[in-house]
Design a protein around this motif. Structure first.
Motif, PDB file in Angstrom:
ATOM      1  N   LYS A  61       0.851  -1.190   0.000  1.00 36.46           N
ATOM      2  CA  LYS A  61       0.000   0.000   0.000  1.00 36.46           C
ATOM      3  C   LYS A  61       0.888   1.241   0.000  1.00 36.46           C
ATOM      4  N   ILE A  62       0.841   1.960  -1.097  1.00 31.05           N
ATOM      5  CA  ILE A  62       1.650   3.165  -1.264  1.00 31.05           C
ATOM      6  C   ILE A  62       0.746   4.369  -1.027  1.00 31.05           C
ATOM      7  N   GLY A  90      -2.902  12.175   0.676  1.00 28.86           N
ATOM      8  CA  GLY A  90      -3.980  11.257   1.047  1.00 28.86           C
ATOM      9  C   GLY A  90      -4.289  10.211  -0.002  1.00 28.86           C
ATOM     10  N   LEU A  91      -3.594  10.250  -1.127  1.00 31.11           N
ATOM     11  CA  LEU A  91      -3.806   9.271  -2.184  1.00 31.11           C
ATOM     12  C   LEU A  91      -3.170   7.944  -1.787  1.00 31.11           C
ATOM     13  N   VAL A 105       4.141   1.958   2.339  1.00 31.43           N
ATOM     14  CA  VAL A 105       5.178   2.880   1.891  1.00 31.43           C
ATOM     15  C   VAL A 105       4.534   4.269   1.803  1.00 31.43           C
ATOM     16  N   SER A 106       5.138   5.220   2.495  1.00 29.57           N
ATOM     17  CA  SER A 106       4.620   6.595   2.470  1.00 29.57           C
ATOM     18  C   SER A 106       5.696   7.521   1.909  1.00 29.57           C
ATOM     19  N   PHE A 107       5.242   8.446   1.095  1.00 28.77           N
ATOM     20  CA  PHE A 107       6.180   9.460   0.580  1.00 28.77           C
ATOM     21  C   PHE A 107       5.504  10.786   0.450  1.00 28.77           C
TER      22      PHE A 107
END
Length: 90
Positions: A34-35, A40-41, A88-90
């Motif tokens: 889950k990226i 918030g996308l 994964v968050s960016f």
């Protein structure tokens, strides 16, 4: 008239091995990547399902691929709603 006997491909796989394979497909099928971004996308990708399909297609002892596919599908749906996987968050 001579009768010929046909050789049947019957797999003599033990029950424990079959259950272990189903457990592998359930665990593998429930893995999601889950990226998410700061806006918030969120983009969920079923990587476990894809890898499980590759395992099921290239398996040496094909007992019943329909059952393996069904286990992967159920695990994929359960893994989508469960709060585990790779985030994964960016």
């Amino acid at each position: 008239m001579a009768k010929t006997k046909r050789k049947q491909n019957i797999s003599n796989e033990m029950d424990g091995v079959y259950l272990l394979k189903l457990a592998l497909y359930v665990i593998l099928g429930s893995m999601w990547l889950k990226i998410s971004s700061d806006s918030g996308l969120q983009l969920p990708i079923p990587i476990g399902f894809i890898v499980g399909l590759l395992f099921a297609c290239h398996e040496h002892f094909r007992i019943d691929r329909k059952i393996e596919y069904a286990a992967l599908m159920v695990a994929m749906l359960a893994g989508y709603f469960a709060p585990y996987g790779l985030y994964v968050s960016f």
